[in-house]
Design an enzyme around this catalytic site. Sequence first.
Site, short mmCIF file in Angstrom:
data_model
loop_
_atom_site.label_atom_id
_atom_site.label_comp_id
_atom_site.label_asym_id
_atom_site.label_seq_id
_atom_site.Cartn_x
_atom_site.Cartn_y
_atom_site.Cartn_z
CE1 TYR A 16 -2.51 7.85 2.03
CE2 TYR A 16 -3.53 7.19 -0.04
CZ TYR A 16 -3.59 7.87 1.16
OH TYR A 16 -4.71 8.57 1.49
CG HIS A 21 -0.57 3.45 7.66
ND1 HIS A 21 -0.42 2.73 8.83
CD2 HIS A 21 -1.87 3.86 7.66
CE1 HIS A 21 -1.56 2.71 9.49
NE2 HIS A 21 -2.46 3.38 8.81
CG ASN A 67 -8.95 3.20 8.46
OD1 ASN A 67 -7.82 2.82 8.75
ND2 ASN A 67 -9.33 4.44 8.65
CG ASP A 92 1.81 0.43 9.75
OD1 ASP A 92 1.64 1.36 10.56
OD2 ASP A 92 0.89 -0.05 9.05
CG ASN A 113 -7.94 2.80 12.63
OD1 ASN A 113 -8.26 2.55 13.78
ND2 ASN A 113 -7.74 4.04 12.21
#
Length: 188
Positions: A16, A21, A67, A92, A113
């Site tokens: 990631y 994100h 989340n 973001d 989320n």
Amino acid sequence: MAKYLIVGLGNVGSEYEGTRHNAGFMVVDELASAAEAKWSLERHAYRAEIKVKGRQVTLIKPTTYMNLSGKAVRYWMQAEKIPLENVLVVVDDIALEVGTLRMKKQGSNGGHNGLADIEAALGTQNYCRLRIGVGNHFGRGHQIDYVLGKFTEEEMATLDPRIKDAAEMVRCFCTQGADRAMNMYNGK
């Protein structure tokens, strides 16, 4: 001594790194790096401590994945006894062009989320957030691929200096309050 909690939202794991994100992680990483603070893996988050003009600032990068960010925020607010008005979530935002910075004192989660989970965990929308634009250059049905995709070189050229500006906004939030930070930096 006033205490603050700055929450950078993102997803942990090398796969990631550099993704849209993880813009929130990039800002808290910049703050920690500038203060030569070290991250340590603690309950629900990577945590670093910095001082900003005599204020105690706890930086966290939740390890709960985006989340479930609310669990980490609630835990660290309670553990550090930090009032809601001294919490800032850095996130973001696809509704803003790449590099646009916007601080708000409250508001809806806008379909994000991570923000939705924080709202559910805290029972309120009334917390400060600093939104970092990542753009919305994706086709219908490709939002998840887009936000989990890596920034392009062009986007990074725009974003890099804005990450430093975002860190400055966070410092201003801690020393002069949200209103002053918004007046000085929103829309710039």
